[in-house]
Design a protein around this motif. Structure first.
Motif, mmCIF file in Angstrom:
data_model
loop_
_atom_site.group_PDB
_atom_site.id
_atom_site.type_symbol
_atom_site.label_atom_id
_atom_site.label_comp_id
_atom_site.label_asym_id
_atom_site.label_seq_id
_atom_site.Cartn_x
_atom_site.Cartn_y
_atom_site.Cartn_z
ATOM 1 N N THR A 151 29.931 -37.559 -81.294
ATOM 2 C CA THR A 151 29.150 -36.447 -80.376
ATOM 3 C C THR A 151 28.681 -36.985 -79.341
ATOM 4 O OG1 THR A 151 28.994 -35.154 -82.454
ATOM 5 C CG2 THR A 151 27.598 -34.629 -80.363
ATOM 6 N N TYR A 152 28.292 -38.364 -79.269
ATOM 7 C CA TYR A 152 27.771 -38.904 -78.023
ATOM 8 C C TYR A 152 28.419 -40.698 -77.812
ATOM 9 C CZ TYR A 152 23.954 -40.869 -81.007
ATOM 10 O OH TYR A 152 23.109 -41.138 -81.925
ATOM 11 N N GLY A 153 28.376 -41.047 -76.562
ATOM 12 C CA GLY A 153 29.050 -42.415 -76.822
ATOM 13 C C GLY A 153 30.232 -42.671 -76.932
ATOM 14 N N SER A 154 31.219 -41.756 -76.941
ATOM 15 C CA SER A 154 32.732 -41.984 -77.269
ATOM 16 C C SER A 154 33.421 -41.504 -76.252
ATOM 17 C CB SER A 154 33.049 -41.377 -78.627
ATOM 18 O OG SER A 154 32.378 -41.776 -79.662
ATOM 19 N N THR A 155 34.709 -41.987 -76.168
ATOM 20 C CA THR A 155 35.656 -41.287 -75.029
ATOM 21 C C THR A 155 36.778 -40.541 -75.886
ATOM 22 O OG1 THR A 155 35.553 -43.323 -73.636
ATOM 23 C CG2 THR A 155 37.474 -42.097 -73.318
ATOM 24 N N ASP A 156 36.710 -39.402 -75.362
ATOM 25 C CA ASP A 156 37.482 -38.464 -76.202
ATOM 26 C C ASP A 156 39.064 -38.524 -75.583
ATOM 27 O OD1 ASP A 156 38.994 -36.187 -76.927
ATOM 28 O OD2 ASP A 156 37.497 -34.846 -76.876
ATOM 29 N N PRO A 157 39.821 -39.135 -76.348
ATOM 30 C CA PRO A 157 41.363 -39.253 -75.701
ATOM 31 C C PRO A 157 42.041 -38.039 -75.304
ATOM 32 C CG PRO A 157 41.321 -39.119 -78.332
ATOM 33 C CD PRO A 157 39.861 -39.236 -77.822
ATOM 34 N N LYS A 158 41.743 -36.986 -75.941
ATOM 35 C CA LYS A 158 42.337 -35.647 -75.478
ATOM 36 C C LYS A 158 42.012 -35.016 -74.216
ATOM 37 C CE LYS A 158 42.823 -34.263 -80.218
ATOM 38 N NZ LYS A 158 42.624 -33.169 -81.301
ATOM 39 N N THR A 159 40.447 -35.231 -73.656
ATOM 40 C CA THR A 159 39.942 -34.744 -72.573
ATOM 41 C C THR A 159 39.730 -35.914 -71.377
ATOM 42 O OG1 THR A 159 37.981 -34.991 -73.372
ATOM 43 C CG2 THR A 159 38.859 -32.860 -73.814
ATOM 44 N N GLY A 160 39.561 -37.036 -71.874
ATOM 45 C CA GLY A 160 39.103 -38.187 -71.194
ATOM 46 C C GLY A 160 37.753 -38.354 -70.791
ATOM 47 N N GLU A 161 37.077 -37.524 -71.350
ATOM 48 C CA GLU A 161 35.746 -37.420 -71.257
ATOM 49 C C GLU A 161 34.922 -38.334 -71.993
ATOM 50 O OE1 GLU A 161 33.072 -33.848 -72.078
ATOM 51 O OE2 GLU A 161 34.524 -33.558 -73.875
ATOM 52 N N TYR A 162 33.755 -38.896 -71.655
ATOM 53 C CA TYR A 162 32.687 -39.647 -72.411
ATOM 54 C C TYR A 162 31.628 -38.809 -72.857
ATOM 55 C CZ TYR A 162 29.407 -43.399 -73.164
ATOM 56 O OH TYR A 162 28.315 -44.300 -73.806
ATOM 57 N N THR A 163 31.763 -38.765 -74.226
ATOM 58 C CA THR A 163 30.842 -37.750 -74.769
ATOM 59 C C THR A 163 29.468 -37.869 -74.532
ATOM 60 O OG1 THR A 163 30.912 -38.779 -77.086
ATOM 61 C CG2 THR A 163 32.613 -37.158 -76.623
ATOM 62 N N GLN A 164 28.927 -36.861 -74.307
ATOM 63 C CA GLN A 164 27.101 -36.620 -74.430
ATOM 64 C C GLN A 164 26.727 -35.711 -75.327
ATOM 65 O OE1 GLN A 164 25.885 -38.836 -72.581
ATOM 66 N NE2 GLN A 164 26.869 -39.404 -70.377
ATOM 67 N N GLY A 165 25.525 -36.075 -75.828
ATOM 68 C CA GLY A 165 25.207 -35.479 -76.939
ATOM 69 C C GLY A 165 24.152 -34.215 -76.675
ATOM 70 N N GLY A 166 23.347 -33.905 -77.718
ATOM 71 C CA GLY A 166 22.581 -32.608 -77.706
ATOM 72 C C GLY A 166 21.227 -32.560 -77.184
ATOM 73 N N TYR A 167 20.834 -33.647 -76.689
ATOM 74 C CA TYR A 167 19.275 -33.521 -75.706
ATOM 75 C C TYR A 167 19.875 -32.856 -74.490
ATOM 76 C CZ TYR A 167 17.545 -37.361 -78.940
ATOM 77 O OH TYR A 167 17.025 -38.061 -79.882
ATOM 78 N N SER A 168 20.347 -31.686 -74.444
ATOM 79 C CA SER A 168 21.040 -31.001 -73.246
ATOM 80 C C SER A 168 21.075 -29.599 -73.579
ATOM 81 C CB SER A 168 22.451 -31.621 -73.030
ATOM 82 O OG SER A 168 23.302 -31.261 -74.124
#
Length: 392
Positions: A151-168
């Motif tokens: 959910t955070y700190g990973s790169t999603d290979p499908k979207t290319g995004e760097y995942t950011q978590g729920g303090y948002s």
């Protein structure tokens, strides 16, 4: 600095509830397929190595056909957030927004999402995607997928995004990784179930805990208090192991039948050969040898925590002579997480929480490390932005 922060405003919980109800009333009970484009949202994150949590803006991706856009209400604070944010599990790309215990309201769904409607209350836990075609995924055990997306700190290979978590303020997540929050659950105290709840529930189910089972729980924090509640609800007799005598009454109030002070040799001796299963939730390095002694033949000790430093060596002879198992368990699968939420709703189980606000998030992290909370902090997402207002 470790200490008790000023509590959030007395009406914080009511403001969150009012916000959620307003969102639900404004929403139409139908799916939306219109692409809204990437969105900037407020968040709390680490922006420099070894730095504090500070307020920032992050971008959420344009939602796709299988995506769900969620306006977040609450996010639980997990010890994993501290490990990741402070670099104790290795360096992460910055900025990093942590948080994987989210509850919120569906604002928008993609055109291929058929079973969620705008206005629904949902949750997101520790995973936001997996490969879908490996042995683990095909078995419905995506938590073991080698290409799983955290959910955070990973790169999603499908979207290319760097995942950011729920303090948002909001998040965009694939439907397959969104969970329904039953109406019977309070949304704030349901948030920690998305990590602490499922992490405790999964090994109890795997080891077939039920009436007549004897379960030990080592540590009485965020994970431990959930393990006690869940095991008791499954029909087990529970022994809590703690080094803090002042936790005795709390453990009994949670449903434990016995409390053993780990610094008292007589109490530990009395626990020898008495348990079928020990759930170990201690997040610091510790000697597990003495707890292996509490297990009956064919018993198991399950490690749930991941200390930042190596665990000490232990005497392996009990493993051989009593045919014991020393094993570990991460989170559960998405299906099991939904089962856990429904189980909690049926049995009236939720996390014991302390609500905190954006202004005191760093103090909450320090207090969590010092075990100065009963038993889980939950962030009031509506307070994002108030730091800037107070500093103006």
């Amino acid at each position: 600095m470790i200490g008790r922060p000023v509590p959030p405003p007395h009406n914080a919980a009511q403001r969150i509830k009012d916000r959620a109800e307003a969102l639900a009333k404004q929403a139409k009970p139908a799916k939306s397929s219109a692409a809204t484009g990437p969105t900037k949202v407020r968040a709390l994150g680490i922006v420099e190595e070894h730095g504090p949590l500070t307020e920032l803006e992050i971008e959420r991706r344009q939602p796709g056909a299988r995506d769900v856009v969620i306006d977040l209400e609450y996010c639980g604070l997990c010890h994993s957030d501290v490990h990741a944010g402070r670099g104790e599990w290795g360096t992460k790309k910055l900025p990093l927004v942590t948080g994987h215990e989210m509850v919120g309201i569906v604002r928008e769904v993609g055109g291929q999402v058929q079973d969620l409607v705008v206005g629904s209350r949902v949750g997101v836990g520790c995973l936001v995607d997996s490969c879908g075609d490996c042995e683990a995924c095909l078995a419905g055990l995506e938590q073991f997928c080698r290409r799983g997306v955290g959910t955070y700190g990973s790169t999603d290979p499908k979207t290319g995004e760097y995942t950011q978590g729920g303090y948002s303020q909001s998040i965009v997540v694939d439907r397959d990784f969104v969970l329904r929050i039953p109406d019977a659950l309070d949304p704030a105290s349901a948030a920690p179930l998305l990590c602490a709840g499922i992490t405790s529930y999964s090994p109890l189910r795997h080891h077939k805990v039920g009436p007549g089972s004897k379960v030990g729980v080592l540590g009485l924090g965020g994970l431990g208090h959930m393990a006690v509640k869940l095991a008791v609800a499954m029909g087990a007799s529970v022994t809590v192991f703690t080094r803090s005598e002042d936790k005795r009454e709390s453990a009994l109030a949670l449903g434990a039948e016995t409390v053993a002070n780990t610094s008292d040799a007589d109490q530990m001796k009395a626990a020898d050969d008495s348990l079928n299963l020990v759930i170990d939730t201690v997040a610091a390095p510790h000697d597990i040898g003495v707890y292996l002694g509490t297990l009956k033949r064919d018993g198991a000790l399950v490690q749930l925590s991941l200390p930042a430093e190596p665990m000490p060596a232990f005497d392996i002879r009990p493993l051989l002579f009593k045919r014991l198992s020393y094993t570990g368990s991460p989170i559960g699968s998405i299906a099991e997480a939904q089962e856990m939420l429904d189980f909690c709703a049926e049995h009236g189980i939720s996390a014991d929480i302390e609500l905190t606000d954006a202004n005191h998030i760093n103090e909450a992290w320090d207090r969590m490390v010092a075990s100065d909370v009963k038993y889980r902090f939950v962030l009031d997402i509506a307070t994002l932005g108030e730091t800037a207002k107070e500093g103006a």
